[in-house]
Design a protein around this motif. Structure first.
Motif, PDB file in Angstrom:
ATOM      1  N   ALA A 149       0.834  -1.213   0.000  1.00 22.31           N
ATOM      2  CA  ALA A 149       0.000   0.000   0.000  1.00 22.31           C
ATOM      3  C   ALA A 149       0.869   1.263   0.000  1.00 22.31           C
ATOM      4  CB  ALA A 149      -0.931  -0.010   1.212  1.00 22.31           C
ATOM      5  N   ASP A 150       1.932   1.259   0.803  1.00 19.30           N
ATOM      6  CA  ASP A 150       2.815   2.437   0.850  1.00 19.30           C
ATOM      7  C   ASP A 150       3.527   2.649  -0.488  1.00 19.30           C
ATOM      8  OD1 ASP A 150       2.048   2.989   3.407  1.00 19.30           O
ATOM      9  OD2 ASP A 150       3.806   2.072   4.366  1.00 19.30           O
ATOM     10  N   VAL A 151       3.941   1.536  -1.110  1.00 17.28           N
ATOM     11  CA  VAL A 151       4.602   1.644  -2.425  1.00 17.28           C
ATOM     12  C   VAL A 151       3.629   2.241  -3.440  1.00 17.28           C
ATOM     13  CG1 VAL A 151       5.461   0.265  -4.380  1.00 17.28           C
ATOM     14  CG2 VAL A 151       6.293  -0.205  -2.053  1.00 17.28           C
ATOM     15  N   VAL A 152       2.396   1.772  -3.427  1.00 20.11           N
ATOM     16  CA  VAL A 152       1.399   2.273  -4.387  1.00 20.11           C
ATOM     17  C   VAL A 152       1.169   3.768  -4.165  1.00 20.11           C
ATOM     18  CG1 VAL A 152      -1.037   2.127  -5.068  1.00 20.11           C
ATOM     19  CG2 VAL A 152       0.296   0.039  -4.737  1.00 20.11           C
ATOM     20  N   ARG A 153       1.063   4.177  -2.907  1.00 19.19           N
ATOM     21  CA  ARG A 153       0.851   5.614  -2.615  1.00 19.19           C
ATOM     22  C   ARG A 153       2.048   6.446  -3.086  1.00 19.19           C
ATOM     23  NH1 ARG A 153      -0.435   3.941   2.688  1.00 19.19           N
ATOM     24  NH2 ARG A 153      -2.562   3.162   2.629  1.00 19.19           N
ATOM     25  N   ALA A 154       3.245   5.918  -2.840  1.00 19.67           N
ATOM     26  CA  ALA A 154       4.457   6.676  -3.240  1.00 19.67           C
ATOM     27  C   ALA A 154       4.510   6.820  -4.758  1.00 19.67           C
ATOM     28  CB  ALA A 154       5.715   5.965  -2.728  1.00 19.67           C
ATOM     29  N   CYS A 155       4.204   5.754  -5.473  1.00 16.87           N
ATOM     30  CA  CYS A 155       4.227   5.832  -6.945  1.00 16.87           C
ATOM     31  C   CYS A 155       3.127   6.775  -7.431  1.00 16.87           C
ATOM     32  CB  CYS A 155       4.051   4.443  -7.559  1.00 16.87           C
ATOM     33  SG  CYS A 155       5.465   3.365  -7.261  1.00 16.87           S
ATOM     34  N   GLY A 156       1.953   6.675  -6.804  1.00 17.14           N
ATOM     35  CA  GLY A 156       0.847   7.565  -7.191  1.00 17.14           C
ATOM     36  C   GLY A 156       1.232   9.024  -6.992  1.00 17.14           C
ATOM     37  N   ALA A 157       1.872   9.320  -5.839  1.00 15.86           N
ATOM     38  CA  ALA A 157       2.255  10.707  -5.554  1.00 15.86           C
ATOM     39  C   ALA A 157       3.289  11.204  -6.557  1.00 15.86           C
ATOM     40  CB  ALA A 157       2.814  10.801  -4.127  1.00 15.86           C
ATOM     41  N   ALA A 158       4.142  10.285  -7.014  1.00 15.46           N
ATOM     42  CA  ALA A 158       5.179  10.684  -7.981  1.00 15.46           C
ATOM     43  C   ALA A 158       4.660  10.635  -9.415  1.00 15.46           C
ATOM     44  CB  ALA A 158       6.391   9.757  -7.830  1.00 15.46           C
ATOM     45  N   GLU A 163      -6.892 -10.243  -0.109  1.00 17.73           N
ATOM     46  CA  GLU A 163      -6.484  -8.966   0.497  1.00 17.73           C
ATOM     47  C   GLU A 163      -5.749  -8.237  -0.614  1.00 17.73           C
ATOM     48  OE1 GLU A 163      -5.401  -8.501   4.730  1.00 17.73           O
ATOM     49  OE2 GLU A 163      -3.371  -8.374   3.897  1.00 17.73           O
ATOM     50  N   ALA A 164      -6.317  -7.101  -1.045  1.00 19.96           N
ATOM     51  CA  ALA A 164      -5.751  -6.433  -2.215  1.00 19.96           C
ATOM     52  C   ALA A 164      -5.580  -4.953  -1.947  1.00 19.96           C
ATOM     53  CB  ALA A 164      -6.658  -6.643  -3.422  1.00 19.96           C
ATOM     54  N   VAL A 165      -4.583  -4.383  -2.627  1.00 16.79           N
ATOM     55  CA  VAL A 165      -4.334  -2.940  -2.545  1.00 16.79           C
ATOM     56  C   VAL A 165      -4.814  -2.320  -3.850  1.00 16.79           C
ATOM     57  CG1 VAL A 165      -2.551  -1.178  -2.380  1.00 16.79           C
ATOM     58  CG2 VAL A 165      -2.387  -3.255  -0.983  1.00 16.79           C
ATOM     59  N   LEU A 166      -5.654  -1.280  -3.725  1.00 16.45           N
ATOM     60  CA  LEU A 166      -6.188  -0.613  -4.914  1.00 16.45           C
ATOM     61  C   LEU A 166      -5.257   0.528  -5.326  1.00 16.45           C
ATOM     62  CD1 LEU A 166      -9.977  -0.632  -3.940  1.00 16.45           C
ATOM     63  CD2 LEU A 166      -8.636  -2.383  -5.138  1.00 16.45           C
TER      64      LEU A 166
END
Ligand code: FAD
Ligand code: MLT
Ligand code: ZN
Length: 453
Positions: free
Chosen positions: A55-64, A169-172
């Motif tokens: 989840a943190d990786v997805v947020r970091a990529c989204g922010a970038a 269990e999935a991360v969107l």
């Protein structure tokens, strides 16, 4: 992330620097697909260890504003697990949670990066088994199997991967997490998100863990390799086996040209003294040895030209090698155009006869090798010496399949390879619904851009 912190540094702060790979030689090993036909270039490879890190990786990529390509075992065959240029490659190989088997419910919860072989070993120790099996077992991951809704060799008995998954269990794409791992067989509380993720090819969410239904481990097994005149004979024998043997688990078809390639690569001995046009491999499995029942049905099948049966593990494995070595043997002969299709079973024999002609019409020097899973009308159409004519060959094969009301993808998915042909299997209304779902869950197109849609 401050403007001076690079994405790599941010990712390293989440997963640890050792799990952000930037060395070009190392990253390159993630950039080509199993067939060698599809390549991309990754920004870097990141290997999260649990759902929170995903989840943190997805947020970091989204922010970038950097897209993500999800990769499990990289055994997919439609170019969906290699990055489009510049995407972060999120490798699931550290998501290896293996919970104790719940023998009461015949279920287990595991990480999305667990390989099929590791899962089989884990659950077989408890007298249970996985309903889906196929030759990539040592490398393919259960997350990848759900994301592609993998089929394989046991679909006629247990269904595809979708039928095995009770929860995920999935991360969107926005970094939010959906977790449904209770494994309730009855749970009618609205839209089925678990089923939606099955076959979504990494475009809707990242499967970090899943709850799987297990099947009984069947110690009595018998495999028969049967020589036949043609596909129609195979369909007819499978129909009789299916009607009379509830233990029937696999029915696989291949042909003389595929067997010749396999023997060239593996140096296996010929299975019979006389070469025949078609071969059917069947497996029955139950608590006790099913050989006598299997032989009794085969004796009633006038189509059988020759047959050999094995019930011991070594003998069964030796017979399966003729079938399971097809994929590697084809790849050893060159980069194939791989098309995985299905047609209604009554049309299978016609399709097998028509496909080589349709391919020859657009690529006269091409060498088509066909094999597949008979009972689902699933043909793997592998075309060698045609990679420079891939578009024409794909068009010829997929249009022919559509004319039989078949599917352009039986089990491997659409990926990048068949994206432009989706309209042959899905109506404009269906494709519009799919786009609506994608836009709702991933409006920025962060996850696996260019795959499926
Ligand atoms: P990858 O190749 O890494 O990825 C495949 C797709 O799933 C990509 O779109 C990727 O983005 C996505 N993905 C992977 N992991 C996740 C995750 N955790 N969350 C979200 N998305 C994810 N397939 C069959 O159906 N039947 C067969 O009989 C069969 N036999 C095969 C035999 C061989 C020798 C080989 C090489 C392949 C075979 N395949 C078969 C194809 C392939 O093994 C399956 O599609 C498998 O399910 C892919 O798993 P993977 O972990 O390698 O996924
Ligand atoms: C198989 O059934 O062996 C696979 O789906 C792999 C392939 O098509 O090569
Ligand atoms: Zn297959």
């Amino acid at each position: 992330m401050t403007s001076t912190t690079s994405l790599e540094e941010r990712l390293a702060s989440i997963v640890g620097a050792a799990h952000v790979l930037v060395d070009r030689d190392v990253v390159a090993s993630y950039e080509t697909d199993w067939t060698g036909r599809f390549r991309g270039r990754a920004h870097c490879v990141v290997r999260p260890a649990d759902t929170n890190e995903v989840a943190d990786v997805v947020r970091a990529c989204g922010a970038a504003g950097v897209s993500i390509c999800v990769q499990g075992g990289n055994t997919g065959l439609v170019g969906a697990s290699v990055p489009v240029d510049g995407a972060v490659l999120l490798s699931t190989t550290r998501l290896t949670r293996l919970d104790p088997v719940d023998v009461v419910s015949a279920q287990v919860t595991v990480g999305g990066g667990v390989t099929l072989a590791a899962l089989q070993q884990h659950v077989r120790a408890s007298g249970l088994d996985v309903g889906v099996d196929f030759a990539a077992r040592e490398s393919c991951t259960v997350g990848g199997m759900v994301a592609t809704n993998a089929g394989g060799e046991r679909v006629l008995r247990y269904g595809t991967m979708r039928a095995q998954v009770l929860g995920v269990e999935a991360v969107l794409a926005d970094g939010s997490m959906v977790s449904r791992l209770a494994g309730l067989p009855k749970d009618n509380t609205g839209y089925d998100l678990v089923s939606l993720l099955a076959g979504s090819e990494g475009t809707l969410g990242i499967i970090a863990a899943l709850r799987l239904r297990l099947v009984p481990l069947q110690p009595g097994r018998s495999v028969a390799l049967i020589a036949l005149a043609d596909t129609a004979a195979a369909v007819s024998v499978v129909r009789r086996l299916r009607e009379r043997l509830p233990s029937l688990e696999a029915a696989e078809l291949f042909f003389a040209d595929g067997l010749a390639l396999v023997r060239e690569k593996t140096h296996l001995a010929p299975p019979f003294p006389t070469e025949r046009p078609a071969y059917l491999l069947v497996e029955c499995a139950q608590a006790t040895d099913p050989t006598d029942d299997l032989l009794a049905v085969l004796e009633d099948c006038p189509e059988v030209a020759d047959a050999t049966v094995a019930s011991d593990p070594r003998g069964r494995h030796a017979l399966w090698a003729y079938r399971e070595s097809h994929t590697e043997s084809i790849n050893a002969a060159g980069v194939p155009v791989k098309l995985d299709v299905s047609v209604p079973l009554p049309a299978l024999a016609d399709a097998v006869a028509a496909l080589p002609k349709a391919i020859a019409a657009v690529a006269p020097k091409a060498r088509p090798i066909l094999f597949g899973h008979v009972n689902e009308g699933n043909l793997h159409v592998n075309v060698l010496d045609a990679v420079d004519r891939a578009e024409d060959v794909s068009a010829a094969v997929l249009r022919l399949v559509a004319s039989y009301d078949g599917s352009i993808s039986a089990e491997h998915g659409v990926g990048r390879a068949k994206r432009e042909w989706l309209h042959l299997s899905r109506s404009p209304a269906e494709i519009a619904v799919m786009r609506t779902i994608k836009n709702a869950l991933d409006p920025a197109g962060l996850l696996n851009p260019g795959v499926l849609l």
